[in-house]
Design an enzyme around this catalytic site. Structure first.
Site, PDB file in Angstrom:
ATOM      1  N   LYS A  38      -2.936   5.882  -4.132  1.00 16.58           N
ATOM      2  CA  LYS A  38      -4.020   6.783  -3.754  1.00 16.58           C
ATOM      3  C   LYS A  38      -3.891   8.161  -4.423  1.00 16.58           C
ATOM      4  O   LYS A  38      -2.778   8.653  -4.668  1.00 16.58           O
ATOM      5  CB  LYS A  38      -4.037   6.992  -2.235  1.00 16.58           C
ATOM      6  CG  LYS A  38      -3.990   5.703  -1.428  1.00 16.58           C
ATOM      7  CD  LYS A  38      -4.010   5.971   0.068  1.00 16.58           C
ATOM      8  CE  LYS A  38      -3.721   4.711   0.857  1.00 16.58           C
ATOM      9  NZ  LYS A  38      -2.286   4.380   0.884  1.00 16.58           N
ATOM     10  N   TYR A  63       3.075   9.963  -0.497  1.00 16.82           N
ATOM     11  CA  TYR A  63       4.171   9.350   0.248  1.00 16.82           C
ATOM     12  C   TYR A  63       5.527   9.583  -0.414  1.00 16.82           C
ATOM     13  O   TYR A  63       6.565   9.428   0.229  1.00 16.82           O
ATOM     14  CB  TYR A  63       3.962   7.831   0.394  1.00 16.82           C
ATOM     15  CG  TYR A  63       2.723   7.410   1.140  1.00 16.82           C
ATOM     16  CD1 TYR A  63       1.925   8.328   1.825  1.00 16.82           C
ATOM     17  CD2 TYR A  63       2.334   6.077   1.159  1.00 16.82           C
ATOM     18  CE1 TYR A  63       0.781   7.927   2.497  1.00 16.82           C
ATOM     19  CE2 TYR A  63       1.199   5.665   1.838  1.00 16.82           C
ATOM     20  CZ  TYR A  63       0.418   6.594   2.498  1.00 16.82           C
ATOM     21  OH  TYR A  63      -0.715   6.187   3.161  1.00 16.82           O
ATOM     22  N   HIS A  92      -7.825   9.547  -1.390  1.00 21.50           N
ATOM     23  CA  HIS A  92      -7.149   9.531  -0.089  1.00 21.50           C
ATOM     24  C   HIS A  92      -7.980  10.178   1.018  1.00 21.50           C
ATOM     25  O   HIS A  92      -7.998   9.699   2.152  1.00 21.50           O
ATOM     26  CB  HIS A  92      -5.790  10.229  -0.212  1.00 21.50           C
ATOM     27  CG  HIS A  92      -4.748   9.705   0.711  1.00 21.50           C
ATOM     28  ND1 HIS A  92      -3.410   9.689   0.406  1.00 21.50           N
ATOM     29  CD2 HIS A  92      -4.832   9.176   1.959  1.00 21.50           C
ATOM     30  CE1 HIS A  92      -2.723   9.172   1.423  1.00 21.50           C
ATOM     31  NE2 HIS A  92      -3.575   8.866   2.377  1.00 21.50           N
ATOM     32  N   ASP A 104       0.842  -1.202   0.000  1.00 23.66           N
ATOM     33  CA  ASP A 104       0.000   0.000   0.000  1.00 23.66           C
ATOM     34  C   ASP A 104       0.877   1.251   0.000  1.00 23.66           C
ATOM     35  O   ASP A 104       1.656   1.466   0.932  1.00 23.66           O
ATOM     36  CB  ASP A 104      -0.895  -0.015   1.240  1.00 23.66           C
ATOM     37  CG  ASP A 104      -1.784   1.209   1.348  1.00 23.66           C
ATOM     38  OD1 ASP A 104      -2.989   1.092   1.062  1.00 23.66           O
ATOM     39  OD2 ASP A 104      -1.275   2.281   1.745  1.00 23.66           O
TER      40      ASP A 104
END
Length: 281
Positions: free
Chosen positions: A77, A52, A110, A47
Site C-alpha cells: 500500500k 508497516y 492506504h 497483505d
C-alpha cells in the site's frame, strides 16, 4: 464443504483468495517466520504496506517458503505522505525493491487523505503502473462512497476493492452496497473488532452452538457476507484456527443475529475524512 478459501474474481478479471494474512504490527524481525508459517498453513494472500516497516521481511518470507511466485497473491500500500504522481511512482518502486518482486498482485492507496487532495493523482499513477504490468490489480483502503465516485468521475476507473474497517460492531452497509452496485469487492481489516467482541454474549452463544471459537464465527460471518478478509496472527496455532472456517456454515438466524450487532458509532479506527499521517492500519 471446502476447507480452503474460495477465490474471488475482480471486475478486471484477476482473482484472489478470499482470506489472507495481514502483517500490521508484526515486528520486522518476526515477519519472515510469520509469513512462512502462514504459507505452510495454506494462506496464499499476504497483505503488507509501506508504513508497516516490514515489506523486505515479507519478501524474505516469500522466498523462504519455496512457493512459486505465481502461487501467491501479494498486496502492499501507498502511505499518506507520498500522494501525487511522482511521489506515488517513487513509493511504489521502493516497495517493489524492498519486496524484491517483479510485480505485486494488488497495490492500494492506504487512505484518501482528502485534506491533501491528491488521491486522484495517485490513482492516475496506479493506473499507469498497472498498464506497465508492474501491478496486476489496483484498489484503495478506507475510501468513502464520494471518494470512490470522484475516482470514477475523474478517471473512469474504479478500484477492484476497498479495504475498510468492518466487523460486527461496524458493518458499513451503505458502503458495501456501493461496492456491490459498482462490482467492487469489500475487504475487511480488523475483522474481529480489535478485541472488543470477545465477551459479546450473542457471538459466544453462536460459537458454543457450532463448537467453534468466537474468532472463527466472526470470520465465517465475514466470508458468508461475501467479504474478503485480512486476519493477523503471529502464532502458527492461531493462524491455523483462523484458516479453519470453511468446513462449517452459519445459519440464516446466526447471520441475522450478528447483523443486529451493528452500531452507527461503532468505528474503532480513524475517520477517513480526518485521518492524515500518524501510523494506523
Amino acid at each position: 464443504m471446502s476447507t480452503t478459501p474460495p477465490t474471488i474474481t475482480f471486475h478486471d478479471g484477476n482473482t484472489a483468495p478470499q482470506l489472507g494474512l495481514g502483517v500490521w504490527q508484526v515486528e520486522a524481525a518476526r515477519t519472515a517466520d510469520v509469513v512462512c508459517s502462514a504459507i505452510e498453513t495454506g494462506y496464499r494472500l499476504i497483505d503488507t504496506a509501506a508504513i508497516y516497516g516490514n515489506e523486505a521481511e515479507v519478501g524474505q518470507g516469500i522466498r523462504q517458503s519455496g512457493l512459486r511466485r505465481e502461487e501467491l497473491f501479494v498486496t502492499t500500500k501507498l502511505w499518506n505522505d507520498m500522494h501525487g504522481h511522482e511521489n506515488t511512482q517513487k513509493a511504489f518502486k521502493e516497495s517493489l525493491d524492498k519486496l524484491q518482486l517483479d510485480y505485486v498482485d494488488l497495490y492500494l492507496i492506504h487512505w484518501p487523505v482528502p485534506k491533501i487532495g491528491q488521491f486522484v493523482q495517485s490513482w492516475e499513477m496506479l493506473i499507469n503502473l498497472r498498464n506497465e504490468g508492474l501491478i496486476k490489480s489496483i484498489g484503495v483502503c478506507n475510501f468513502q462512497p464520494h471518494h470512490l465516485q470522484t475516482l470514477l468521475d475523474k478517471t473512469g476507473v474504479l478500484p477492484v476493492l476497498n479495504q475498510v474497517e468492518l466487523h460486527p460492531g461496524f458493518q458499513q452497509s451503505e458502503l458495501r452496497h456501493y461496492h456491490h452496485d459498482h462490482a467492487m469487492q469489500t475487504q475487511a481489516w480488523s475483522p474481529l473488532g480489535l478485541g472488543t467482541l470477545w465477551d459479546n454474549p450473542v457471538l459466544q452463544r453462536i460459537a458454543e452452538k457450532h463448537g467453534r471459537t468466537l474468532a472463527q464465527i466472526v470470520l465465517r460471518w465475514q466470508v458468508q457476507l461475501g467479504n474478503m478478509v485480512i486476519t493477523k496472527s503471529n502464532s502458527p496455532e492461531r493462524q491455523r484456527e483462523n484458516f479453519d472456517i470453511f468446513s462449517f456454515e452459519l445459519s440464516a438466524q446466526d447471520m441475522a443475529d450478528i447483523a443486529a450487532l451493528d452500531q452507527a458509532g461503532g468505528r474503532l479506527g480513524p475517520d477517513p475524512e480526518l485521518f492524515r499521517l500518524p501510523k494506523a492500519a
